[in-house]
Write a protein that holds these residues in place. Structure first.
Motif, PDB file in Angstrom:
ATOM      1  N   ASP A 171      34.927 -29.697  22.367  1.00  0.00           N
ATOM      2  CA  ASP A 171      36.259 -29.908  21.795  1.00  0.00           C
ATOM      3  C   ASP A 171      37.271 -29.056  22.561  1.00  0.00           C
ATOM      4  O   ASP A 171      37.737 -28.020  22.083  1.00  0.00           O
ATOM      5  CB  ASP A 171      36.236 -29.545  20.307  1.00  0.00           C
ATOM      6  N   VAL A 172      37.595 -29.490  23.771  1.00  0.00           N
ATOM      7  CA  VAL A 172      38.476 -28.732  24.657  1.00  0.00           C
ATOM      8  C   VAL A 172      39.736 -29.551  24.947  1.00  0.00           C
ATOM      9  O   VAL A 172      39.645 -30.696  25.426  1.00  0.00           O
ATOM     10  CB  VAL A 172      37.779 -28.387  25.991  1.00  0.00           C
ATOM     11  N   GLY A 213      25.278 -44.312  31.176  1.00  0.00           N
ATOM     12  CA  GLY A 213      24.557 -44.104  29.938  1.00  0.00           C
ATOM     13  C   GLY A 213      25.425 -43.404  28.922  1.00  0.00           C
ATOM     14  O   GLY A 213      26.488 -42.851  29.253  1.00  0.00           O
ATOM     15  N   SER A 214      24.985 -43.420  27.680  1.00  0.00           N
ATOM     16  CA  SER A 214      25.729 -42.772  26.606  1.00  0.00           C
ATOM     17  C   SER A 214      24.750 -42.132  25.631  1.00  0.00           C
ATOM     18  O   SER A 214      23.776 -42.779  25.219  1.00  0.00           O
ATOM     19  CB  SER A 214      26.613 -43.791  25.878  1.00  0.00           C
ATOM     20  N   LEU A 215      25.008 -40.889  25.278  1.00  0.00           N
ATOM     21  CA  LEU A 215      24.160 -40.150  24.347  1.00  0.00           C
ATOM     22  C   LEU A 215      24.955 -39.767  23.105  1.00  0.00           C
ATOM     23  O   LEU A 215      26.102 -39.329  23.207  1.00  0.00           O
ATOM     24  CB  LEU A 215      23.611 -38.879  24.994  1.00  0.00           C
ATOM     25  N   PRO A 263      43.493 -24.824  32.749  1.00  0.00           N
ATOM     26  CA  PRO A 263      42.290 -25.578  32.347  1.00  0.00           C
ATOM     27  C   PRO A 263      41.180 -24.662  31.849  1.00  0.00           C
ATOM     28  O   PRO A 263      41.023 -23.536  32.319  1.00  0.00           O
ATOM     29  CB  PRO A 263      41.883 -26.296  33.642  1.00  0.00           C
ATOM     30  N   LEU A 264      40.438 -25.165  30.889  1.00  0.00           N
ATOM     31  CA  LEU A 264      39.275 -24.458  30.359  1.00  0.00           C
ATOM     32  C   LEU A 264      38.012 -25.243  30.707  1.00  0.00           C
ATOM     33  O   LEU A 264      38.057 -26.466  30.848  1.00  0.00           O
ATOM     34  CB  LEU A 264      39.390 -24.297  28.841  1.00  0.00           C
ATOM     35  N   PRO A 265      36.883 -24.562  30.863  1.00  0.00           N
ATOM     36  CA  PRO A 265      35.636 -25.269  31.175  1.00  0.00           C
ATOM     37  C   PRO A 265      35.251 -26.234  30.067  1.00  0.00           C
ATOM     38  O   PRO A 265      35.388 -25.920  28.889  1.00  0.00           O
ATOM     39  CB  PRO A 265      34.618 -24.134  31.339  1.00  0.00           C
ATOM     40  N   SER A 266      34.771 -27.403  30.470  1.00  0.00           N
ATOM     41  CA  SER A 266      34.418 -28.433  29.506  1.00  0.00           C
ATOM     42  C   SER A 266      33.212 -29.213  30.004  1.00  0.00           C
ATOM     43  O   SER A 266      33.031 -29.420  31.207  1.00  0.00           O
ATOM     44  CB  SER A 266      35.601 -29.393  29.283  1.00  0.00           C
ATOM     45  N   GLY A 295      33.019 -35.850  23.320  1.00  0.00           N
ATOM     46  CA  GLY A 295      33.861 -35.802  22.132  1.00  0.00           C
ATOM     47  C   GLY A 295      33.043 -35.551  20.901  1.00  0.00           C
ATOM     48  O   GLY A 295      31.804 -35.524  20.938  1.00  0.00           O
ATOM     49  N   VAL A 296      33.721 -35.335  19.786  1.00  0.00           N
ATOM     50  CA  VAL A 296      33.080 -35.067  18.497  1.00  0.00           C
ATOM     51  C   VAL A 296      33.263 -36.278  17.592  1.00  0.00           C
ATOM     52  O   VAL A 296      34.391 -36.744  17.389  1.00  0.00           O
ATOM     53  CB  VAL A 296      33.671 -33.818  17.831  1.00  0.00           C
TER      54      VAL A 296
END
Length: 232
Positions: free
Chosen positions: A26-27, A3-5, A34-37, A228-229
Motif C-alpha cells: 500500500d504505497v 500471471g496473477s496471484l 518515491p518509496l520502495p514498492s 494492491g490490497v
C-alpha cells in the motif's frame, strides 16, 4: 506470460510480518519522493534444494550502514531497516506463537520471510513435503489463495543457473538449449562448459561481476508490475 496471484496474510498469527509486508504493498506513488514498492520488484532466485522462490527484490533498494547501524537506502533517501519481528509484549503473543509453531514449510504456496532480514525480500514455497528445513530460519506469514494462469508451475519450469555454472531446473535436471534432440543436449553441455570457464577466469582476475551470478538464478526475467490490497 502474465500471471496473477491473490495472497492471504496471517494477520492474527504474525501481525508484525503482515504489517511490514503491507508497507511495500500500500504505497502511494510520488514522483519526487518515491518509496520502495513491490509493484517495482522482481523474482530472481529459485533454490534448487528447497524449492523456495525468492521475490520482493526491489531494484535500487540496498542495505547500508549509518551511525553504526543498518539502514535501507532508496532513490537517495535513507529509510529505517526494521526487522520483521513479532512483538513479545503483545498480550496475544502466546496464542500467536502457539499457532505459529503449528506451521511448517511443507505445503506449496506458503509465504515466508527469513528471520532477522530487514529487507522486503520474501519466499514462496513451490513444493509439498520438502522444505521443512526452512522452519528454523524462516517465518510463515501467509499463503497463495489464487494462482491464475499457473504462475508457480510456470516458474518451476524456468531454467536456472547453479553456483557451479550448470544450467538446470529445480529438480536438478539438465536443461536443453535451442530445442529438442541430441543437438540441443550438446548445445546445453557446451553452454555449461563455457559458463564454467568464464567463471573460473573471472575468479582469477577478481572480476566483481561474478557476485551477480549466484546459485538458483532464474534465466528468465520475472517482474511484478502491479500490487494492491483487496477489500473484503
Amino acid at each position: 506470460f502474465y500471471g496473477s496471484l491473490v495472497l492471504g496474510l496471517f494477520g492474527e498469527r504474525t501481525p508484525e510480518h503482515v504489517r511490514r509486508f503491507l508497507e511495500y504493498v500500500d504505497v502511494r506513488y510520488d514522483v519526487d519522493k518515491p518509496l520502495p514498492s513491490y509493484s517495482r520488484s522482481k523474482f530472481g532466485t529459485l533454490d534448487s534444494a528447497s524449492g523456495l522462490l525468492i521475490g520482493g527484490t526491489i531494484p535500487g533498494l540496498d542495505i547500508t550502514t549509518l551511525a553504526g547501524g543498518n539502514v535501507l537506502e532508496y532513490s537517495g533517501r535513507v529509510l529505517p531497516a526494521k526487522l520483521w519481528l513479532e512483538d513479545k509484549n503483545n498480550p496475544n503473543d502466546d496464542a500467536a506463537a502457539s499457532s505459529q509453531l503449528q506451521l511448517s514449510h511443507d505445503t506449496k504456496g506458503l509465504l515466508t520471510h527469513r528471520n532477522l532480514d530487514p529487507t522486503p525480500s520474501f519466499g514462496i514455497t513451490t513444493r509439498n513435503n520438502i522444505a521443512s528445513s526452512l522452519d528454523a530460519t524462516h517465518t510463515i506469514f501467509g499463503c497463495i489463495l489464487e494462482d491464475q494462469n499457473g504462475f508457480l508451475d510456470a516458474v518451476v519450469d524456468i531454467p536456472l543457473l547453479t553456483d557451479t555454472g550448470r544450467v538446470s531446473r529445480t529438480v536438478n535436471e539438465p536443461v536443453s538449449v535451442g530445442g529438442g534432440g541430441g543437438g540441443s543436449q550438446l548445445a546445453s553441455s557446451v553452454f555449461t562448459a563455457q559458463r564454467a570457464i568464464f567463471r573460473d577466469a573471472a575468479k582469477t582476475f577478481g572480476d566483481t561481476r561474478l557476485e551477480k551470478v549466484y546459485d538458483g538464478k532464474l534465466l528468465r526475467r520475472i517482474e511484478v508490475t502491479k500490487v494492491g490490497v483487496l477489500e473484503l
